[in-house]
Scaffold this motif. Structure first.
Motif, PDB file in Angstrom:
ATOM      1  N   SER A   1     -44.209  19.691  72.708  1.00 47.64           N
ATOM      2  CA  SER A   1     -43.389  19.494  71.508  1.00 47.64           C
ATOM      3  C   SER A   1     -44.241  19.517  70.239  1.00 47.64           C
ATOM      4  O   SER A   1     -43.837  20.077  69.211  1.00 47.64           O
ATOM      5  CB  SER A   1     -42.597  18.186  71.596  1.00 47.64           C
ATOM      6  N   ASP A   2     -45.443  18.928  70.289  1.00 47.04           N
ATOM      7  CA  ASP A   2     -46.337  18.942  69.124  1.00 47.04           C
ATOM      8  C   ASP A   2     -46.905  20.334  68.882  1.00 47.04           C
ATOM      9  O   ASP A   2     -47.106  20.740  67.736  1.00 47.04           O
ATOM     10  CB  ASP A   2     -47.479  17.934  69.307  1.00 47.04           C
ATOM     11  N   SER A   3     -47.163  21.064  69.942  1.00 43.13           N
ATOM     12  CA  SER A   3     -47.658  22.433  69.808  1.00 43.13           C
ATOM     13  C   SER A   3     -46.627  23.314  69.111  1.00 43.13           C
ATOM     14  O   SER A   3     -46.966  24.123  68.247  1.00 43.13           O
ATOM     15  CB  SER A   3     -47.989  22.994  71.194  1.00 43.13           C
ATOM     16  N   ILE A   4     -45.350  23.125  69.439  1.00 45.20           N
ATOM     17  CA  ILE A   4     -44.266  23.886  68.793  1.00 45.20           C
ATOM     18  C   ILE A   4     -44.221  23.565  67.302  1.00 45.20           C
ATOM     19  O   ILE A   4     -44.096  24.457  66.465  1.00 45.20           O
ATOM     20  CB  ILE A   4     -42.913  23.590  69.478  1.00 45.20           C
ATOM     21  N   ILE A   5     -44.347  22.288  66.955  1.00 48.32           N
ATOM     22  CA  ILE A   5     -44.348  21.871  65.539  1.00 48.32           C
ATOM     23  C   ILE A   5     -45.550  22.481  64.818  1.00 48.32           C
ATOM     24  O   ILE A   5     -45.425  23.042  63.727  1.00 48.32           O
ATOM     25  CB  ILE A   5     -44.383  20.326  65.427  1.00 48.32           C
ATOM     26  N   PHE A   6     -46.723  22.386  65.444  1.00 45.51           N
ATOM     27  CA  PHE A   6     -47.961  22.877  64.839  1.00 45.51           C
ATOM     28  C   PHE A   6     -47.853  24.369  64.508  1.00 45.51           C
ATOM     29  O   PHE A   6     -48.106  24.790  63.381  1.00 45.51           O
ATOM     30  CB  PHE A   6     -49.135  22.612  65.791  1.00 45.51           C
ATOM     31  N   TYR A   7     -47.467  25.173  65.496  1.00 43.59           N
ATOM     32  CA  TYR A   7     -47.397  26.623  65.283  1.00 43.59           C
ATOM     33  C   TYR A   7     -46.236  27.015  64.373  1.00 43.59           C
ATOM     34  O   TYR A   7     -46.329  28.002  63.635  1.00 43.59           O
ATOM     35  CB  TYR A   7     -47.354  27.368  66.623  1.00 43.59           C
ATOM     36  N   GLY A   8     -45.159  26.214  64.379  1.00 43.02           N
ATOM     37  CA  GLY A   8     -44.051  26.469  63.457  1.00 43.02           C
ATOM     38  C   GLY A   8     -44.487  26.320  62.001  1.00 43.02           C
ATOM     39  O   GLY A   8     -44.166  27.150  61.142  1.00 43.02           O
ATOM     40  N   ILE A   9     -45.251  25.260  61.714  1.00 44.44           N
ATOM     41  CA  ILE A   9     -45.761  25.046  60.352  1.00 44.44           C
ATOM     42  C   ILE A   9     -46.774  26.128  59.994  1.00 44.44           C
ATOM     43  O   ILE A   9     -46.758  26.683  58.891  1.00 44.44           O
ATOM     44  CB  ILE A   9     -46.391  23.637  60.217  1.00 44.44           C
ATOM     45  N   MET A  10     -47.655  26.440  60.935  1.00 42.98           N
ATOM     46  CA  MET A  10     -48.706  27.425  60.667  1.00 42.98           C
ATOM     47  C   MET A  10     -48.126  28.811  60.380  1.00 42.98           C
ATOM     48  O   MET A  10     -48.703  29.577  59.612  1.00 42.98           O
ATOM     49  CB  MET A  10     -49.665  27.498  61.857  1.00 42.98           C
ATOM     50  N   ASN A  11     -46.991  29.122  60.952  1.00 40.17           N
ATOM     51  CA  ASN A  11     -46.374  30.438  60.743  1.00 40.17           C
ATOM     52  C   ASN A  11     -45.369  30.454  59.601  1.00 40.17           C
ATOM     53  O   ASN A  11     -44.678  31.450  59.398  1.00 40.17           O
ATOM     54  CB  ASN A  11     -45.707  30.906  62.048  1.00 40.17           C
ATOM     55  N   SER A  12     -45.284  29.362  58.840  1.00 39.40           N
ATOM     56  CA  SER A  12     -44.316  29.275  57.742  1.00 39.40           C
ATOM     57  C   SER A  12     -44.825  29.997  56.493  1.00 39.40           C
ATOM     58  O   SER A  12     -46.021  30.222  56.315  1.00 39.40           O
ATOM     59  CB  SER A  12     -44.025  27.813  57.410  1.00 39.40           C
ATOM     60  N   LYS A  13     -43.887  30.326  55.617  1.00 44.80           N
ATOM     61  CA  LYS A  13     -44.229  30.966  54.331  1.00 44.80           C
ATOM     62  C   LYS A  13     -45.057  30.003  53.476  1.00 44.80           C
ATOM     63  O   LYS A  13     -45.993  30.404  52.798  1.00 44.80           O
ATOM     64  CB  LYS A  13     -42.947  31.371  53.611  1.00 44.80           C
TER      65      LYS A  13
END
Length: 196
Positions: free
Chosen positions: A96-108
């Motif tokens: 779940s934390d990995s999903i959050i981490f990569y979601g933020i990293m791939n954001s505009k």
């Protein structure tokens, strides 16, 4: 009518930007204190183990005095990632934390955050840490901490920041830690997620 709408949009944009920057400074303060407490104060002074890993007497916090130098500039986080991709390959988070981490990293937002200076005198450190400027005497031991911009998710409940933590003494910087951290806000306090 168009002028009024334009003025409203401009004021709203700058209001949001100020709110973001204010939360960023709060996150920097909380993460600095969280990191120093877990990795320096607790580890070596309040819960110090002996050679065999057994607890030893705690230090008296009122007699401790540690100096910390904070950079007053926050580097663009995307630029750090481009130069140091290894820092962002955090494969040890729970799913779940990995999903959050990569979601933020791939954001505009992650790509758009630019270099920014801030007033580091607003950062309040926990006892026994005190800020100082980089005019250390040769006999001084001190910590130096540099941060990137903090990239938050849309709800500003999670974020990513790069920390560069160095231990300094008369012979220069001896060791430290340099990595992208996932941070979370709980009860109005930011803390970083420890790798499992």
């Amino acid at each position: 009518m168009k002028i009024t709408t334009s003025i409203f949009i401009i004021l709203f944009f700058f209001g949001c930007q100020k709110s973001y920057e204010k939360e960023e400074v709060k996150a920097i303060e909380d993460i600095t204190n969280d990191y120093l407490k877990k990795n320096h104060l607790d580890k070596y002074y309040l819960n110090p183990p002996d050679f065999f890993g057994k607890p030893t007497p705690k230090a008296n916090i009122d007699k401790l005095d540690f100096k910390v130098y904070l950079s007053d500039a926050l580097m663009p986080i995307n630029q750090i990632r481009e130069d140091n991709k290894w820092m962002f390959k955090n494969n040890d988070f729970i799913k779940s934390d990995s999903i959050i981490f990569y979601g933020i990293m791939n954001s505009k937002k992650f790509k758009d955050l630019e270099y920014r200076e801030y007033d580091k005198s607003k950062i309040k450190l926990i006892k026994p840490y005190k800020q100082f400027n980089e005019d250390a005497k040769p006999e001084d031991d001190y910590s130096k901490i540099l941060f990137s911009r903090v990239c938050f998710d849309e709800k500003m409940e999670n974020g990513i920041v790069v920390i560069n933590y160095l231990i300094g003494n008369e012979s220069g910087y001896t060791n430290g830690y340099n990595m992208a951290l996932l941070i979370k806000k709980k009860n109005n306090k930011w803390s970083y997620v420890s790798i499992k």
